[in-house]
Design an enzyme around this catalytic site. Structure first.
Site, PDB file in Angstrom:
ATOM      1  N   ARG A 187      42.415  50.448  42.643  1.00  0.00           N
ATOM      2  CA  ARG A 187      42.613  50.252  44.082  1.00  0.00           C
ATOM      3  C   ARG A 187      44.005  49.745  44.434  1.00  0.00           C
ATOM      4  O   ARG A 187      44.414  49.819  45.589  1.00  0.00           O
ATOM      5  CB  ARG A 187      41.539  49.326  44.635  1.00  0.00           C
ATOM      6  CG  ARG A 187      40.149  49.947  44.531  1.00  0.00           C
ATOM      7  CD  ARG A 187      39.513  50.017  45.860  1.00  0.00           C
ATOM      8  NE  ARG A 187      38.247  50.725  45.798  1.00  0.00           N
ATOM      9  CZ  ARG A 187      37.253  50.482  46.606  1.00  0.00           C
ATOM     10  NH1 ARG A 187      37.349  49.557  47.524  1.00  0.00           N
ATOM     11  NH2 ARG A 187      36.149  51.181  46.521  1.00  0.00           N
ATOM     12  N   GLU A 235      37.531  38.727  34.078  1.00  0.00           N
ATOM     13  CA  GLU A 235      36.373  37.835  34.104  1.00  0.00           C
ATOM     14  C   GLU A 235      35.168  38.413  33.404  1.00  0.00           C
ATOM     15  O   GLU A 235      34.237  37.700  33.081  1.00  0.00           O
ATOM     16  CB  GLU A 235      36.032  37.407  35.542  1.00  0.00           C
ATOM     17  CG  GLU A 235      35.573  38.504  36.463  1.00  0.00           C
ATOM     18  CD  GLU A 235      36.687  39.261  37.164  1.00  0.00           C
ATOM     19  OE1 GLU A 235      36.416  39.809  38.243  1.00  0.00           O
ATOM     20  OE2 GLU A 235      37.812  39.348  36.653  1.00  0.00           O
TER      21      GLU A 235
END
Length: 189
Positions: free
Chosen positions: A73, A110
């Site tokens: 993105r 993460e």
């Protein structure tokens, strides 16, 4: 009939609130325990997206020679921003998606590990590079992009990110860079 008054540019806090309202949340995506923030609503709102691009252009314009958009993105923001500034766009891709010789940098996120690549001739000595992405979490992706720019001989002139996830340490990891976050939201899970 009188002409409509021009809409004043949004202030930083107005823009941040609009960005935050545009976010959609998806729990347990891409894996259990992750609260995914989707910016699809922002990209679907031409006025909001234009204001985001304008904000980064105002913040960094004139100080950069090219924009480095991070897969995936970051490509959307990077293309619009590079076009707006009239400067080249370089794409940082995941492994095996670029032809020719590449610079590579690994990083942790993460929920896993990955690698970014740029073509060896995409950034050269002296280029002042603006690195852009949609979301900042742990800072691993942007830190890897900074290493790619430096390895290629360029300088990271700044980093522009639409949304920061609070509490995951990304801002601390990138403290040596000029970082512009449009809004910060709780990381959540």
């Amino acid at each position: 009939m009188l002409p409509a008054e021009p809409t004043p540019p949004p202030t930083g806090s107005d823009l941040a609130a609009r960005v935050e309202r545009s976010l959609r949340e998806y729990p347990d995506f891409p894996q259990p325990g992750v609260l995914f923030r989707d910016l699809g609503g922002l990209y679907a709102d031409p006025g909001l997206f234009r204001d985001v691009v304008d904000e980064f252009g105002t913040t960094f314009g004139g100080d950069v020679d090219l924009v480095l958009g991070l897969e995936a993105r970051g490509f959307v923001l990077g293309a619009a921003l590079a076009n707006s500034l009239g400067i080249p766009l370089v794409l940082a891709r995941k492994p095996g998606r670029l032809p020719g010789d590449v610079h590579r940098a690994g990083y942790s996120l993460e929920y896993g590990e990955n690698v970014l690549e740029i073509q060896r001739d995409a950034v050269v000595g002296g280029h002042r590079v603006l690195v852009v992405d949609d979301v900042l979490a742990t800072g691993g992706t942007l830190a890897a992009a900074a290493r790619l720019v430096t390895e290629a001989g360029g300088t990271v002139a700044g980093m522009g990110v639409i949304v920061g996830l609070d509490g995951l340490g990304g801002e601390q990891v990138l403290r040596e860079h000029r970082l512009r976050l449009l809004c910060t939201v709780p990381a959540g899970a």
